[in-house]
Scaffold this motif. Structure first.
Motif, PDB file in Angstrom:
ATOM      1  N   GLY A  31      27.807  47.702 103.562  1.00 44.80           N
ATOM      2  CA  GLY A  31      28.507  47.449 103.048  1.00 44.80           C
ATOM      3  C   GLY A  31      28.614  46.340 105.079  1.00 44.80           C
ATOM      4  N   ILE A  32      28.594  47.330 105.754  1.00 47.91           N
ATOM      5  CA  ILE A  32      28.944  46.742 107.337  1.00 47.91           C
ATOM      6  C   ILE A  32      28.190  44.746 107.503  1.00 47.91           C
ATOM      7  CG2 ILE A  32      29.631  49.138 107.865  1.00 47.91           C
ATOM      8  CD1 ILE A  32      26.560  48.979 109.677  1.00 47.91           C
ATOM      9  N   LEU A  33      26.671  44.845 106.847  1.00 44.71           N
ATOM     10  CA  LEU A  33      25.757  43.313 107.222  1.00 44.71           C
ATOM     11  C   LEU A  33      26.740  42.742 106.507  1.00 44.71           C
ATOM     12  CD1 LEU A  33      22.679  45.019 105.679  1.00 44.71           C
ATOM     13  CD2 LEU A  33      23.002  44.625 108.637  1.00 44.71           C
ATOM     14  N   LYS A  34      27.415  42.259 105.952  1.00 46.45           N
ATOM     15  CA  LYS A  34      28.350  41.496 105.416  1.00 46.45           C
ATOM     16  C   LYS A  34      28.954  40.723 106.107  1.00 46.45           C
ATOM     17  CE  LYS A  34      32.267  43.572 103.163  1.00 46.45           C
ATOM     18  NZ  LYS A  34      33.043  43.849 101.815  1.00 46.45           N
ATOM     19  N   PHE A  35      29.090  41.821 107.245  1.00 47.29           N
ATOM     20  CA  PHE A  35      29.609  41.279 108.453  1.00 47.29           C
ATOM     21  C   PHE A  35      29.002  40.468 109.624  1.00 47.29           C
ATOM     22  CE2 PHE A  35      33.245  44.404 106.736  1.00 47.29           C
ATOM     23  CZ  PHE A  35      33.775  43.565 106.469  1.00 47.29           C
ATOM     24  N   CYS A  36      27.984  40.288 109.321  1.00 48.82           N
ATOM     25  CA  CYS A  36      27.399  39.784 110.426  1.00 48.82           C
ATOM     26  C   CYS A  36      26.043  38.951 109.606  1.00 48.82           C
ATOM     27  CB  CYS A  36      26.283  41.039 110.497  1.00 48.82           C
ATOM     28  SG  CYS A  36      26.663  42.822 110.735  1.00 48.82           S
TER      29      CYS A  36
END
Length: 214
Positions: free
Chosen positions: A128-133
């Motif tokens: 879920g957080i990798l979409k902001f990376c």
């Protein structure tokens, strides 16, 4: 990016976020902010009613709804990211709140709430957080045994760090626990799990907003 109140107001108007508009939008924004900062629903209601009559239930609604017009984290190069989880009570159950903080910007990239703490939860959360990376960031973790296999599965480098660079995620949880201490770090039995998720997501969004303007 700094997000001014007039921009939030404009977004609320464009999205028609609230069905009823008898209260000024500025009061609705202030209600959500005061509740985030630590006032109870009733104290927020009592304070703002000095200017415009507002119920404590309305304060609750504003807190949950305003996150819909606050900025999500932008996709960018990030390195490193500190992740961790903490315990809260949901009625008689223990739930886990996961958080990921960009070590450089201190921005919260995501929260995840689960009733378990294992490899699958780690994968779901980190995906879920990798979409902001826009890159594959290095992940800083503590000694949790649920991290290594999951992060390797996702092709991410990680480092076990007890303090230092991971202080930012500990600081986020400190703010969260300070806020939930008002109801003894326990969401009531009559709360719905979706409501708990929404409450914590709202906390994250207000946290990032305040971070962007300070």
């Amino acid at each position: 990016m700094k997000l001014a109140i007039d921009v939030i107001k404009e977004r609320i108007e464009e999205k028609k976020l609230f069905k009823r508009n008898r209260k000024s939008i500025e009061v609705k924004i202030l209600a959500g902010l005061l509740y985030y900062l630590g006032l109870s629903l009733r104290k927020t209601s009592l304070f703002l009613s000095q200017f415009e009559s507002i119920s404590h239930e309305s304060v609750r609604v504003y807190y949950h709804k305003i996150k819909e017009v606050l900025n999500e984290p932008k996709r960018s190069v990030r390195n490193p990211i500190a992740i961790d989880e903490t315990k809260l009570k949901f009625g008689d159950k223990t739930i886990y709140v996961w958080s990921a903080i960009d070590v450089e910007s201190k921005e919260c990239l995501g929260v995840y709430i689960s009733e378990t703490r294992n490899y699958l939860d780690t994968i779901l959360f980190v995906r879920g957080i990798l979409k902001f990376c826009s890159n594959k960031p290095k992940i800083l973790v503590d000694g949790g045994r649920w991290y290594p296999w999951a992060l390797q599965k996702l092709g991410l480098k990680f480092e076990r760090v007890r303090f230092g660079l991971r202080n930012c995620v500990e600081s986020f949880f400190s703010l969260l626990k300070r806020r939930t201490k008002a109801f003894f770090n326990r969401f009531p039995n009559n709360s719905k799990f979706d409501t708990v998720i929404s409450w914590i997501k709202s906390f994250m969004m207000f946290y990032n907003w305040i971070l962007s303007i300070t």
